[in-house]
Motif scaffolding. Sequence first.
Motif, mmCIF file in Angstrom:
data_model
loop_
_atom_site.group_PDB
_atom_site.id
_atom_site.type_symbol
_atom_site.label_atom_id
_atom_site.label_comp_id
_atom_site.label_asym_id
_atom_site.label_seq_id
_atom_site.Cartn_x
_atom_site.Cartn_y
_atom_site.Cartn_z
ATOM 1 N N TRP A 54 12.577 52.392 -37.220
ATOM 2 C CA TRP A 54 13.478 53.160 -36.691
ATOM 3 C C TRP A 54 13.522 52.733 -35.265
ATOM 4 C CZ3 TRP A 54 14.875 58.748 -35.906
ATOM 5 C CH2 TRP A 54 16.194 58.987 -35.529
ATOM 6 N N ALA A 109 21.248 61.648 -36.744
ATOM 7 C CA ALA A 109 21.670 60.379 -36.342
ATOM 8 C C ALA A 109 22.907 59.897 -36.946
ATOM 9 C CB ALA A 109 20.428 59.412 -36.851
ATOM 10 N N THR A 116 16.612 62.695 -37.474
ATOM 11 C CA THR A 116 17.252 61.726 -38.465
ATOM 12 C C THR A 116 18.413 62.429 -39.101
ATOM 13 O OG1 THR A 116 15.527 62.485 -40.220
ATOM 14 C CG2 THR A 116 14.848 60.593 -38.985
ATOM 15 N N LYS A 169 11.138 65.283 -36.048
ATOM 16 C CA LYS A 169 11.505 63.901 -36.591
ATOM 17 C C LYS A 169 12.852 64.182 -37.640
ATOM 18 C CE LYS A 169 9.334 61.988 -39.908
ATOM 19 N NZ LYS A 169 8.207 61.619 -40.794
ATOM 20 N N GLN A 170 12.544 65.219 -38.515
ATOM 21 C CA GLN A 170 13.499 65.566 -39.446
ATOM 22 C C GLN A 170 14.901 65.845 -39.002
ATOM 23 O OE1 GLN A 170 12.434 67.683 -43.065
ATOM 24 N NE2 GLN A 170 10.318 66.945 -42.948
ATOM 25 N N ALA A 222 13.013 56.155 -33.154
ATOM 26 C CA ALA A 222 12.088 57.088 -33.788
ATOM 27 C C ALA A 222 11.521 57.690 -32.637
ATOM 28 C CB ALA A 222 11.045 56.129 -34.580
ATOM 29 N N LEU A 253 16.998 56.542 -43.371
ATOM 30 C CA LEU A 253 16.740 57.416 -42.570
ATOM 31 C C LEU A 253 16.189 58.768 -43.212
ATOM 32 C CD1 LEU A 253 19.303 57.160 -39.456
ATOM 33 C CD2 LEU A 253 16.928 56.718 -39.398
ATOM 34 N N SER A 254 16.027 58.630 -44.576
ATOM 35 C CA SER A 254 15.590 59.870 -45.242
ATOM 36 C C SER A 254 14.067 60.016 -44.834
ATOM 37 C CB SER A 254 15.617 59.450 -46.782
ATOM 38 O OG SER A 254 14.682 58.708 -47.018
ATOM 39 N N ASN A 296 21.404 54.072 -35.800
ATOM 40 C CA ASN A 296 20.646 53.477 -37.105
ATOM 41 C C ASN A 296 20.603 52.216 -37.092
ATOM 42 O OD1 ASN A 296 19.815 53.290 -39.535
ATOM 43 N ND2 ASN A 296 21.285 54.389 -40.564
ATOM 44 N N TYR A 325 17.644 58.239 -27.216
ATOM 45 C CA TYR A 325 18.699 58.299 -28.200
ATOM 46 C C TYR A 325 19.818 57.825 -27.479
ATOM 47 C CZ TYR A 325 19.203 63.106 -26.914
ATOM 48 O OH TYR A 325 19.441 64.330 -26.129
ATOM 49 N N LEU A 363 9.398 54.833 -41.686
ATOM 50 C CA LEU A 363 10.460 55.243 -40.750
ATOM 51 C C LEU A 363 9.913 55.099 -39.326
ATOM 52 C CD1 LEU A 363 13.208 56.413 -40.482
ATOM 53 C CD2 LEU A 363 12.248 58.802 -40.520
#
Length: 697
Positions: free
Chosen positions: A552, A508, A505, A501-502, A555, A541-542, A513, A326, A548
């Motif tokens: 992404w 983020a 996101t 992962k959640q 990701a 990004l939900s 994004n 990231y 996703l």
Amino acid sequence: MTMHKITEKLRRKNKDQYRLLGICIFLSMLLVSSFAMMFFSPSIQEALPPGGDTRKLMWLMLVAVAVGCLLFTLYGSSLFFRQKSREFGVMLALGAEKKELSRQLFSELRASVGIYILSGLAAALPVSYLIWLLFRMLVIDTQQMQYRFGIAGVFAGLLFAVALSLCILFLGIRFIRRADIMEILNAGRKTEMIREISPWSKKLGILLIVSGLFLAMAVPQLTVRLFRQGMPAVWNLTWLVCAAGLYLVILSAVGQSRKGKHPETYYSNIISTNLMRFAARQTTRNMCVISLLVFVIVLSAFWGVMYYYSVTEGGSDMPYDYSLHYPAGEAQMGEEEIRELAEEYGVEMTSFEELDSLELVIRYTGRDMDEQRRYFDVEYEKLASFVSASDFARISGSQVTLGSGEYRTVAAEGSPESFWTDYDCLNAIRFSGSEEEMKPRFMGTVECGNLNLVSDPFAFVLADEDYRRFAEGISEEGKEKHILFNVKHVMETYDFADALKQEMTARATATSNHYTLYDAREEELALAEGRDYSYAGEIDLSPDNPRLIQEWKYAPFSKVLLQAEAMEMVAVFVLLSIYVSAISLTAAGMMSYVRSITIAMDNRQLFEDLKKLGADRAYVKQVIRVQLRRIFAYPVAAGCAISGGFSLLLTYFNDMSLQVFEVKMLMAEILLMAAIVGVMYGVYRGAYRTAGRIAGI
């Protein structure tokens, strides 16, 4: 007795004609409509990427299914009209007018064909639903894979019904026009004798099949790699060479009869061989269609297996079970938070590594294609990720020695070099905030699949001193953080991977994004030239976004998440591939069975004559058995051989190498062929018993 009652009596006596035609129409409508209902289901349409190769291949399969079932029905229709000619002859002999008979025939066809079409269409919905439920029980059961009805599938079924009706109508009109009482009376005595087939015809056919496969599959790839020139669309006609070879092989099987080195075998099978020659044209056409159906069976099943292996094997050889990256300026998860989350889900870590990378502007050489399908080198400018030699050595466990001005390209484990970009592609690396560039020297590749994922076309390794020079003038916006770790029993950590992962996101920002292929430098150049940038904008990004992981740019990677997420899309393809195979196998089995029964019915009198001449039951059985073996064995063997050669050439010439998982796929294809042989053998046994009853043995 009125003409109407005579017609009714004849129809009752010949009800098997209508039953056979009805079975062909019903099965074709059921198979095509149920496949279309699944294909056009919103669940599948949402899972298939718009404009992607998978969607195009599924359209190809849908067309193949429709054409295969259409040929199957046309074959049944031709047999129907062939038997109907006897009934027509009786009526014409009694003084009936051809015009009146044609009106009555089309009235009967309209009623019977309409009933079977509607029955097949009505049965398609529950059948497609039951197949879907069975697939969810055996393969994958997620919220995204709920069965949803698509009205487009019904319209596709109706369109096929119209095409089917028009073809039967055409055959009916042709039958009426050709109907002549003398022609009908002599129909049973007519043969389709062919000229003596040369002994080299089978060898020539095999040579043409091999040559056709090589021309169609290997030559286009070789010309691209050797001469940078793609073959024109007309080159696809080279498949006709393969088709001509198939016809010669089947024709030699049907019509060739020579004493050769084993005259006792020739005399033993002389009646069986010549019986096939008496119906050579029809038998050859029929066997060629069965061969093509077998080819479709194996090919569609092979595609399903290939996609399955691509998911189950994908990512399995990565050195790290989990890897995150990231922007350095984003407040994402660190080591302490990841360990706390792992502890919450009972996941035990076995290793943990962190490192930084630089995003630097590079100029590199790639390839593109023009409208004349010529491939040419072109220089691109974009951002790529760079890590230091010491950091790479730490995470990979292998020493990397680089001097100033040298670089190595990070490749995936065991992955062959891409045609589109060579590993030694770098022309220059630009220092941040200036026009100064370094022209690096390529020193080979290093392997780390986790880092290979984070940068396009590749990630690169720099000498430590060069890395420090480039890092001096870069802000936090030009840096990325990387976290890599391993866990125990990774395939049992899905809940942890999903929670990770959640959490990522949720943290983020607009900085991260972006779509997977987004590149800030490419966007800058596009805007400067007044062009739209294809990968601009933000993504959803939900956690409910089923794509996703694929969409992404940042990701998180995990072996368990990759397989679980990708399996949803691949499962769709596997489902449709298996169903295409089932449809084609049903059509091939039915055509072989019907052809076998037709041979027995047409030669019933001959079998009686043989018994009167002193032939025992064993000899009559042998005559039937030899004919049926050829009808079943040659098309299945030819279809399997062609599809096997196609698959081998496809997997090898795709990247000029055979990977381990590709060898596994080819072995699985051999098992599929064995299963097809087993099914067709079962159909053969059933046809043999029925033909024996017809022959009175």
